[in-house]
Design an enzyme around this catalytic site. Sequence first.
Site, mmCIF file in Angstrom:
data_model
loop_
_atom_site.group_PDB
_atom_site.id
_atom_site.type_symbol
_atom_site.label_atom_id
_atom_site.label_comp_id
_atom_site.label_asym_id
_atom_site.label_seq_id
_atom_site.Cartn_x
_atom_site.Cartn_y
_atom_site.Cartn_z
ATOM 1 N N GLU A 19 0.214 -1.278 -0.004
ATOM 2 C CA GLU A 19 0.059 -0.348 0.171
ATOM 3 C C GLU A 19 0.194 1.358 -0.386
ATOM 4 O O GLU A 19 1.873 1.203 0.877
ATOM 5 C CB GLU A 19 -0.887 0.527 1.218
ATOM 6 C CG GLU A 19 -1.601 1.438 1.144
ATOM 7 C CD GLU A 19 -2.616 1.206 2.769
ATOM 8 O OE1 GLU A 19 -3.139 0.088 3.245
ATOM 9 O OE2 GLU A 19 -3.078 2.219 3.011
ATOM 10 N N GLU A 47 -2.641 11.161 3.336
ATOM 11 C CA GLU A 47 -3.729 10.937 4.051
ATOM 12 C C GLU A 47 -3.553 12.193 4.518
ATOM 13 O O GLU A 47 -3.149 12.381 5.045
ATOM 14 C CB GLU A 47 -3.693 9.928 4.933
ATOM 15 C CG GLU A 47 -4.031 8.795 4.678
ATOM 16 C CD GLU A 47 -2.918 7.631 4.946
ATOM 17 O OE1 GLU A 47 -5.039 6.826 5.543
ATOM 18 O OE2 GLU A 47 -2.299 6.862 5.392
#
Length: 398
Positions: A275, A280
């Site tokens: 990932e 974020e």
Amino acid sequence: MLKRIVHLLILPLSLMLVSCDNGTVDPEPEVLPKMNVSSATFFEGDVNKEITFSITISETHDKEVRVTYTTQEITAGEEMDFVAATGTAVIPAGEREAKVNIEIVADTLKEQDEEFKLVLSDPVQAELVISEGIGTIRNDDSFVFIPADGYITPTNYVGYDRVWADEFDEPGAVNSANWTHELGASGWGNEELQYYTDRTDNSYVEDGRLVIEAKKESFDGAPYTSARLISANKQTFAFGRVDIRAILPEGQGIWPALWMLGTNIGTVGWPACGEIDIMELVGHEPGTVHGTAHWGPQGQGFSNFKGASKSLLGGEKFSEEYHVFSIEWESNSITWFMDDEPYFNLTPSTVNGAYPFNAPFFFIFNIAVGGRWPGYPDGTTQFPQKMYVDYIRVFQKK
């Protein structure tokens, strides 16, 4: 007797010719410096100004270096958007650079960004490697987006090809050639509270940007709705530079993300597929973004991860204007950037276990509501919350 004398006279001459041929040494070919031309980006403005291209050679030369240049239309028009030019650029002996200035024609029209080429030909005392530079005219008259403008990156980079982009220019539904909606309210492994829908009030394109909107509303048993878009089986890549320009939501319990998963997730599972979190943000820290990589064997119940954070100065927030979140992704290396400032690098030497990041990945854009990391909305959280994505662009080395 006469024949013998003639033969003797001819023989030494032939030997002399052979000897001359064998003794000839061809001169070494001259090694010429390599020549490149840059691309350039320019905000149009309200008065005519000049955009500057840089023509460089790989090393200095003891002779003058010359090259012919000319402009060519792409989407920008001669005389309407730029003044056509042809000429010769000269790099003096002992120097490495010449500059070419092209006049940009200003206006106050709301237009799309436009491009033209500066094309090089017929180099003298140099080997031409990159012969075309792209001039991008940013039409600042068209920047009417809300909440604000902000940082922007060029549409092309020297030495790279733009292999894919979504500029979100067509209003209405999201382009199904690039994106699929993931649906449901499963908690998504993080005890989240939203139901992801494919409704056009949770994800849509307007004013040249993608909008993902999280709402406080009951839907199929969930207290919130949002959208999660993936490019799996449509737009997948291994390596390159990725630029994503976005304005982010904020608020306690709000969790926007621009990220990637390995395309082999269906066979090896997560986190073994890898990932890459390009960006974020947890909404109670609206001035800080995080870049992170996750990996590890399937079934261990958690992931191994490493990453870093990047914060704005002076109390500024990512909800106030556009910023660009990027990675430069090569074999055995990923570097994270915010507004072209690098802040984290990952290599196999920093990964304990298998390194899954040398394989194809796909993109995910979403706003989650709640979860173990950001916490959950409270009385301070305002809805709806929106993430605006101006563009995503993928570049790979030539």
